[in-house]
Write a protein that holds these residues in place. Sequence first.
Motif, PDB file in Angstrom:
ATOM      1  N   GLY A   1       0.671  -1.233   0.133  1.00 15.15           N
ATOM      2  CA  GLY A   1      -0.023  -0.013  -0.036  1.00 15.15           C
ATOM      3  C   GLY A   1       0.995   1.168   0.064  1.00 15.15           C
ATOM      4  N   GLY A   2       2.023   1.051  -0.236  1.00 13.10           N
ATOM      5  CA  GLY A   2       2.786   2.299  -0.177  1.00 13.10           C
ATOM      6  C   GLY A   2       3.332   2.915   0.827  1.00 13.10           C
ATOM      7  N   VAL A   3       4.247   3.684   1.043  1.00 13.95           N
ATOM      8  CA  VAL A   3       4.534   4.201   2.622  1.00 13.95           C
ATOM      9  C   VAL A   3       3.415   4.788   3.298  1.00 13.95           C
ATOM     10  N   ARG A   4       2.553   5.373   2.720  1.00 20.32           N
ATOM     11  CA  ARG A   4       1.415   6.022   3.432  1.00 20.32           C
ATOM     12  C   ARG A   4       0.847   4.987   4.274  1.00 20.32           C
ATOM     13  N   GLN A   5       0.474   3.782   3.613  1.00 21.31           N
ATOM     14  CA  GLN A   5      -0.060   2.611   4.295  1.00 21.31           C
ATOM     15  C   GLN A   5       0.856   1.744   5.113  1.00 21.31           C
ATOM     16  N   LYS A   6       1.982   1.615   4.898  1.00 24.13           N
ATOM     17  CA  LYS A   6       2.951   0.743   5.670  1.00 24.13           C
ATOM     18  C   LYS A   6       3.404   1.741   7.052  1.00 24.13           C
TER      19      LYS A   6
ATOM     20  N   SER B   1      -1.848  14.670  12.971  1.00 24.40           N
ATOM     21  CA  SER B   1      -2.893  14.999  14.247  1.00 24.40           C
ATOM     22  C   SER B   1      -2.012  15.972  15.183  1.00 24.40           C
ATOM     23  N   SER B   2      -0.962  16.313  14.735  1.00 23.53           N
ATOM     24  CA  SER B   2       0.224  17.444  15.730  1.00 23.53           C
ATOM     25  C   SER B   2      -0.404  18.882  15.396  1.00 23.53           C
ATOM     26  N   HIS B   3      -1.001  19.017  14.298  1.00 28.00           N
ATOM     27  CA  HIS B   3      -1.340  20.403  14.173  1.00 28.00           C
ATOM     28  C   HIS B   3      -2.702  20.406  13.152  1.00 28.00           C
ATOM     29  N   PRO B   4      -3.889  21.152  13.303  1.00 28.75           N
ATOM     30  CA  PRO B   4      -5.045  21.202  12.606  1.00 28.75           C
ATOM     31  C   PRO B   4      -4.787  21.310  11.017  1.00 28.75           C
ATOM     32  N   ASP B   5      -3.851  22.215  10.860  1.00 23.77           N
ATOM     33  CA  ASP B   5      -3.404  22.497   9.326  1.00 23.77           C
ATOM     34  C   ASP B   5      -2.506  21.354   8.642  1.00 23.77           C
ATOM     35  N   SER B   6      -2.219  20.233   9.469  1.00 28.66           N
ATOM     36  CA  SER B   6      -1.288  19.521   8.798  1.00 28.66           C
ATOM     37  C   SER B   6      -1.882  18.748   7.743  1.00 28.66           C
ATOM     38  N   LYS B   7      -1.175  18.309   6.559  1.00 29.98           N
ATOM     39  CA  LYS B   7      -1.856  17.743   5.380  1.00 29.98           C
ATOM     40  C   LYS B   7      -0.605  16.829   4.772  1.00 29.98           C
ATOM     41  N   ILE B   8      -0.994  15.929   3.717  1.00 29.45           N
ATOM     42  CA  ILE B   8      -0.094  15.203   2.899  1.00 29.45           C
ATOM     43  C   ILE B   8       0.296  16.011   1.706  1.00 29.45           C
ATOM     44  N   PHE B   9       1.719  16.525   1.652  1.00 23.98           N
ATOM     45  CA  PHE B   9       1.954  17.074   0.512  1.00 23.98           C
ATOM     46  C   PHE B   9       2.260  16.294  -1.072  1.00 23.98           C
ATOM     47  N   HIS B  10       2.805  15.042  -0.486  1.00 23.39           N
ATOM     48  CA  HIS B  10       2.927  14.197  -1.944  1.00 23.39           C
ATOM     49  C   HIS B  10       3.156  12.530  -1.164  1.00 23.39           C
ATOM     50  N   LYS B  11       2.735  11.791  -1.858  1.00 22.66           N
ATOM     51  CA  LYS B  11       2.847  10.480  -1.582  1.00 22.66           C
ATOM     52  C   LYS B  11       3.023   9.457  -2.777  1.00 22.66           C
TER      53      LYS B  11
ATOM     54  N   ASN C   1       4.719   5.186  -3.909  1.00 22.95           N
ATOM     55  CA  ASN C   1       4.981   4.135  -3.405  1.00 22.95           C
ATOM     56  C   ASN C   1       6.283   3.933  -2.247  1.00 22.95           C
ATOM     57  N   THR C   2       7.205   5.002  -2.558  1.00 22.57           N
ATOM     58  CA  THR C   2       8.398   4.867  -1.561  1.00 22.57           C
ATOM     59  C   THR C   2       8.612   6.065  -0.899  1.00 22.57           C
ATOM     60  N   SER C   3       7.592   7.046  -0.732  1.00 24.38           N
ATOM     61  CA  SER C   3       7.763   8.018   0.100  1.00 24.38           C
ATOM     62  C   SER C   3       6.586   8.849   0.546  1.00 24.38           C
ATOM     63  N   VAL C   4       6.241   9.686   1.472  1.00 26.31           N
ATOM     64  CA  VAL C   4       5.150  10.394   1.572  1.00 26.31           C
ATOM     65  C   VAL C   4       5.879  11.839   2.255  1.00 26.31           C
ATOM     66  N   VAL C   5       5.464  12.731   2.294  1.00 30.46           N
ATOM     67  CA  VAL C   5       5.669  13.982   2.681  1.00 30.46           C
ATOM     68  C   VAL C   5       4.272  14.664   3.391  1.00 30.46           C
ATOM     69  N   VAL C   6       4.502  14.933   4.709  1.00 29.33           N
ATOM     70  CA  VAL C   6       3.605  15.474   5.346  1.00 29.33           C
ATOM     71  C   VAL C   6       3.983  16.447   6.483  1.00 29.33           C
ATOM     72  N   GLY C   7       2.965  17.212   6.695  1.00 27.94           N
ATOM     73  CA  GLY C   7       3.359  18.239   7.812  1.00 27.94           C
ATOM     74  C   GLY C   7       2.497  19.534   7.677  1.00 27.94           C
ATOM     75  N   VAL C   8       3.008  20.699   8.010  1.00 31.24           N
ATOM     76  CA  VAL C   8       2.405  21.966   8.029  1.00 31.24           C
ATOM     77  C   VAL C   8       3.161  23.040   7.348  1.00 31.24           C
ATOM     78  N   GLN C   9       2.473  23.925   6.653  1.00 27.46           N
ATOM     79  CA  GLN C   9       2.965  25.322   6.190  1.00 27.46           C
ATOM     80  C   GLN C   9       2.053  26.247   6.541  1.00 27.46           C
ATOM     81  N   GLY C  10       2.670  27.444   6.783  1.00 32.14           N
ATOM     82  CA  GLY C  10       1.825  28.528   7.054  1.00 32.14           C
ATOM     83  C   GLY C  10       2.448  29.747   7.132  1.00 32.14           C
ATOM     84  N   ILE C  11       2.113  30.881   7.779  1.00 33.02           N
ATOM     85  CA  ILE C  11       2.589  32.093   8.054  1.00 33.02           C
ATOM     86  C   ILE C  11       3.728  32.045   9.065  1.00 33.02           C
ATOM     87  N   ALA C  12       3.505  31.187  10.035  1.00 33.34           N
ATOM     88  CA  ALA C  12       4.450  31.045  10.913  1.00 33.34           C
ATOM     89  C   ALA C  12       5.521  29.809  10.675  1.00 33.34           C
ATOM     90  N   GLY C  13       5.782  29.458   9.388  1.00 32.99           N
ATOM     91  CA  GLY C  13       6.879  28.718   8.865  1.00 32.99           C
ATOM     92  C   GLY C  13       6.296  27.315   8.486  1.00 32.99           C
TER      93      GLY C  13
END
Length: 108
Positions: free
Chosen positions: A5-10, A20-30, A32-44
Amino acid sequence: MKTQGGVRQKYSKIVDFVLSSHPDSKIFHKDNTSVVVGVQGIAGSQVFYITKSFGVVIIQMKVRNNPLWGNMERVWKFPENMDQEKIIEQITVDTKRDMEIIIKNLNQ
């Protein structure tokens, strides 16, 4: 990796922890071998790059333009089948220690 199921699933517990660490967190890219997840905003930004490699999972945290952290990077490598709760625990301990050092330096 695709059959798992790719990195997201594994590594779903790790991805969900970051989401779950921040309400604006999201998946930016996924894929089979990688996933990029986090938060971006006015405070960095605080973004985690989770990549499956040969027998390991590499987790890279990049913080950019954060008012407290500034710019920083940290990389962890874990055995690919290590318990995800243990991985989350290690990342939490390390980032907490980093934050304590930053705060200590600000108070000097």
